[in-house]
Design a protein around this motif. Structure first.
Motif, PDB file in Angstrom:
ATOM      1  N   ILE A  24      44.477  50.043  45.391  1.00 55.41           N
ATOM      2  CA  ILE A  24      45.419  50.268  44.305  1.00 55.41           C
ATOM      3  C   ILE A  24      46.836  50.184  44.852  1.00 55.41           C
ATOM      4  N   SER A  25      47.768  49.796  44.007  1.00 54.30           N
ATOM      5  CA  SER A  25      49.178  49.765  44.393  1.00 54.30           C
ATOM      6  C   SER A  25      49.825  51.079  43.993  1.00 54.30           C
ATOM      7  N   ILE A  26      50.748  51.577  44.811  1.00 53.45           N
ATOM      8  CA  ILE A  26      51.324  52.909  44.589  1.00 53.45           C
ATOM      9  C   ILE A  26      52.841  52.879  44.497  1.00 53.45           C
ATOM     10  N   SER A  27      53.433  51.716  44.352  1.00 55.49           N
ATOM     11  CA  SER A  27      54.889  51.658  44.238  1.00 55.49           C
ATOM     12  C   SER A  27      55.277  50.657  43.169  1.00 55.49           C
ATOM     13  N   GLY A  28      56.518  50.746  42.748  1.00 58.68           N
ATOM     14  CA  GLY A  28      57.038  49.761  41.830  1.00 58.68           C
ATOM     15  C   GLY A  28      57.280  48.438  42.544  1.00 58.68           C
ATOM     16  N   PRO A  29      57.297  47.334  41.809  1.00 59.67           N
ATOM     17  CA  PRO A  29      57.477  46.019  42.433  1.00 59.67           C
ATOM     18  C   PRO A  29      58.910  45.804  42.910  1.00 59.67           C
ATOM     19  N   SER A  30      59.044  45.084  44.011  1.00 56.45           N
ATOM     20  CA  SER A  30      60.357  44.731  44.556  1.00 56.45           C
ATOM     21  C   SER A  30      60.301  43.324  45.117  1.00 56.45           C
ATOM     22  N   THR A  31      61.365  42.575  44.936  1.00 61.70           N
ATOM     23  CA  THR A  31      61.444  41.227  45.500  1.00 61.70           C
ATOM     24  C   THR A  31      62.265  41.193  46.781  1.00 61.70           C
ATOM     25  N   HIS A  32      62.752  42.350  47.226  1.00 64.28           N
ATOM     26  CA  HIS A  32      63.571  42.398  48.435  1.00 64.28           C
ATOM     27  C   HIS A  32      62.743  42.018  49.653  1.00 64.28           C
ATOM     28  N   PHE A  33      63.231  41.033  50.433  1.00 69.51           N
ATOM     29  CA  PHE A  33      62.591  40.606  51.677  1.00 69.51           C
ATOM     30  C   PHE A  33      61.151  40.143  51.425  1.00 69.51           C
ATOM     31  N   SER A  34      60.915  39.500  50.294  1.00 69.19           N
ATOM     32  CA  SER A  34      59.559  39.059  49.962  1.00 69.19           C
ATOM     33  C   SER A  34      59.137  37.905  50.866  1.00 69.19           C
TER      34      SER A  34
ATOM     35  N   PHE B 112      56.793  35.944  50.205  1.00 67.31           N
ATOM     36  CA  PHE B 112      56.412  34.848  49.307  1.00 67.31           C
ATOM     37  C   PHE B 112      57.476  34.757  48.214  1.00 67.31           C
ATOM     38  N   PRO B 113      58.525  33.970  48.435  1.00 67.38           N
ATOM     39  CA  PRO B 113      59.657  33.908  47.508  1.00 67.38           C
ATOM     40  C   PRO B 113      59.217  33.626  46.078  1.00 67.38           C
ATOM     41  N   GLY B 114      59.736  34.412  45.157  1.00 74.28           N
ATOM     42  CA  GLY B 114      59.361  34.299  43.757  1.00 74.28           C
ATOM     43  C   GLY B 114      58.402  35.389  43.324  1.00 74.28           C
ATOM     44  N   TYR B 115      57.794  36.074  44.290  1.00 68.86           N
ATOM     45  CA  TYR B 115      56.862  37.159  43.984  1.00 68.86           C
ATOM     46  C   TYR B 115      57.469  38.508  44.363  1.00 68.86           C
ATOM     47  N   ALA B 116      57.120  39.521  43.579  1.00 70.32           N
ATOM     48  CA  ALA B 116      57.492  40.893  43.894  1.00 70.32           C
ATOM     49  C   ALA B 116      56.302  41.577  44.555  1.00 70.32           C
ATOM     50  N   TRP B 117      56.583  42.449  45.515  1.00 66.42           N
ATOM     51  CA  TRP B 117      55.507  43.132  46.235  1.00 66.42           C
ATOM     52  C   TRP B 117      55.486  44.618  45.903  1.00 66.42           C
ATOM     53  N   SER B 118      54.283  45.184  45.956  1.00 64.98           N
ATOM     54  CA  SER B 118      54.075  46.623  45.808  1.00 64.98           C
ATOM     55  C   SER B 118      53.143  47.074  46.926  1.00 64.98           C
ATOM     56  N   ILE B 119      53.380  48.264  47.454  1.00 60.44           N
ATOM     57  CA  ILE B 119      52.548  48.782  48.533  1.00 60.44           C
ATOM     58  C   ILE B 119      51.152  49.085  48.004  1.00 60.44           C
ATOM     59  N   ALA B 120      50.121  48.671  48.761  1.00 61.92           N
ATOM     60  CA  ALA B 120      48.730  48.868  48.364  1.00 61.92           C
ATOM     61  C   ALA B 120      48.009  49.730  49.394  1.00 61.92           C
ATOM     62  N   VAL B 121      47.185  50.628  48.919  1.00 62.73           N
ATOM     63  CA  VAL B 121      46.435  51.525  49.796  1.00 62.73           C
ATOM     64  C   VAL B 121      44.974  51.539  49.385  1.00 62.73           C
ATOM     65  N   CYS B 122      44.124  51.993  50.307  1.00 63.14           N
ATOM     66  CA  CYS B 122      42.702  52.167  50.017  1.00 63.14           C
ATOM     67  C   CYS B 122      42.543  53.305  49.009  1.00 63.14           C
ATOM     68  N   ARG B 123      41.742  53.081  47.997  1.00 58.56           N
ATOM     69  CA  ARG B 123      41.557  54.081  46.942  1.00 58.56           C
ATOM     70  C   ARG B 123      40.910  55.361  47.484  1.00 58.56           C
ATOM     71  N   HIS B 124      40.080  55.232  48.526  1.00 60.74           N
ATOM     72  CA  HIS B 124      39.313  56.377  49.001  1.00 60.74           C
ATOM     73  C   HIS B 124      40.061  57.223  50.035  1.00 60.74           C
ATOM     74  N   CYS B 125      40.645  56.572  51.045  1.00 65.44           N
ATOM     75  CA  CYS B 125      41.270  57.337  52.127  1.00 65.44           C
ATOM     76  C   CYS B 125      42.792  57.271  52.098  1.00 65.44           C
ATOM     77  N   GLN B 126      43.360  56.491  51.171  1.00 66.46           N
ATOM     78  CA  GLN B 126      44.810  56.380  50.997  1.00 66.46           C
ATOM     79  C   GLN B 126      45.502  55.713  52.194  1.00 66.46           C
TER      80      GLN B 126
END
Length: 444
Positions: free
Chosen positions: A370-380, A382-396
């Motif tokens: 699951i992703s746990i942050s809002g999207p950001s295009t800073h320092f992406s 893959f230009p044109g895409y926004a990234w969000s931090i993703a963690v394991c659902r079970h152990c975080q």
């Protein structure tokens, strides 16, 4: 084996890496219910730091979507436009002994042909890279496994890296380098300037002749031009073993079999003229090996010929694999879901603003993430895409990032994908016990 203190140090470095990638975002979700976490607002930079998403009008779909240009991630445009190109090419003579600077703190394993981006601010490494640019712009990368562990009577392998773009701005040095030649580290020492140099032996690339080359019948020369395979079949009757035994060491057949690893090519645009998978056996073996984790890449460095490398890679990659969380061992994704977002393949090495490297594997779909942050295009990456931090659902545990097309403007194709950090994953071969369907097996 690492000690408990080493493990704590690694975990501390990973937390620093995670926080530094997100800029102002600092998260501690160890005791939280991730399903109820409110997205954290992150300032967007819609122009991706000046990186422009280039595309051809022929790639626009009827719905107004733009097909992503896979050449952009390989250019590492997030490092900025002010890097200066460095001309020239240096090739060391095989089996020669040379003294080169050794880059400390290199994560993972660099292979020949791999692109190596780097951002450094500390005095030792900035001094080393400046000296490299003034000289032959070449340094050595030895696996971090060697540099962080006391190894006695152990052969150390590495790869020379040649800088081809360089920027020095306000104490921050940014480079783009390319892996060139394998070497074996013979000795090392620290210079008065504070950086390490090593005497290395440049390892050869042994190219073996075809098994039948010593007994080619002259009576078949006229036929050999038009029907080489038939001639080899006829000549095989003169040998002690069946033809299929010799075919296992036929480099041409190994290259053909590699072309059947279709999951490595998923997502690469079919309308491009150039063939993304190299045809040269040596280049191909390193290109495929660059899609593996650092430990297996290290094993590839020890092999002196493309034939054993390709044989090992085919034997390993023909099996269906799962990627599991390195902490709780929950299934994260499957090998068949890999999707190349770069001309360099489904996996590439990228660096965040603080200089932490991530071997990032791109997949179209994942499990238990699951992703746990809002999207950001800073320092992406893959230009044109926004990234969000993703963690394991079970152990975080942090396992990577979720990349999505921005809500405003033209939609990108694909609309979303996942970038998983190989440092956070382990690879497991699928069996009946762990529920891998035969439909998921790669084509061989």
């Amino acid at each position: 084996m690492d000690s408990g203190d080493d493990n704590e140090s690694v975990e501390s470095e990973e937390r620093s890496s995670l926080g530094s990638f997100s800029g102002v975002l600092q998260l501690d979700v160890a005791d939280e219910d991730l399903e109820s976490i409110i997205s954290v607002a992150v300032a967007d930079n819609l122009d991706m730091g000046g990186a422009v998403v280039s595309h051809n009008s022929n790639h626009n779909t009827d719905s107004g979507e733009v097909i992503f240009d896979e050449g952009l991630p390989a250019s590492h445009s997030y490092l900025g436009r002010d890097l200066e190109e460095i001309g020239g090419r240096l090739i060391f003579t095989e089996l020669s002994r040379v003294v080169i600077p050794l880059l400390p703190g290199t994560y993972g394993t660099l292979l020949p042909g791999q692109t190596f981006p780097l951002t450094v601010r500390d005095h030792g490494r900035t001094t080393l890279l400046r000296k490299c640019v003034e000289g032959d712009h070449t340094f050595g990368c030895v696996s971090a496994r060697y540099l962080s562990t006391a190894i006695i009577n152990k052969v150390m392998f590495g790869t020379t890296a040649e800088i081809y773009e360089f920027s020095d701005d306000m104490g921050t040095v940014r480079i783009k380098a390319k892996g060139r030649q394998r070497f074996r580290l013979l000795s090392s020492k620290t210079t008065p300037s504070g950086y390490r140099t090593g005497e290395v032996l440049i390892l050869p690339e042994i190219k073996l002749a075809h098994p039948f080359s010593a007994l080619q019948l002259t009576s078949l020369n006229s036929l050999r031009v038009t029907n080489k395979e038939r001639c080899r079949k006829m000549e095989s009757f003169m040998l002690a073993w069946p033809k299929w035994v010799y075919d296992m060491y036929d480099v041409d057949k190994l290259v053909q079999r590699c072309d059947d690893l279709t999951f490595l090519k998923q997502g690469l645009r079919k309308d491009k003229v150039e063939n993304v998978m190299p045809k040269d056996p040596t280049e191909l073996s390193f290109w495929i090996a660059s899609q593996l984790d650092s430990e297996k890449r290290l094993f590839m460095l020890a092999l002196n010929s493309p034939i054993p490398r390709l044989r090992w890679l085919l034997n390993f990659l023909r099996k269906c694999h799962q990627f599991i969380c390195g902490t709780c061992r929950a299934v994260i994704g499957k090998q068949t879901d890999c999707f190349a977002m770069s001309v360099e393949g489904a996996q590439g090495t990228y660096v965040n603003p603080e200089g932490y490297h991530h071997d990032t594997l791109t997949l179209l779909k994942v499990e238990n993430v699951i992703s746990i942050s809002g999207p950001s295009t800073h320092f992406s990456w893959f230009p044109g895409y926004a990234w969000s931090i993703a963690v394991c659902r079970h152990c975080q545990k942090h396992v990577g990032w979720h990349f999505t097309s921005p809500s405003s403007g033209r939609k990108m194709q694909p609309e979303k994908f996942w970038g998983l950090s190989r440092q956070s994953l382990e690879t497991r071969i699928c069996t009946e016990e762990n529920m891998c369907s035969l439909d998921d097996l790669p084509v061989m």
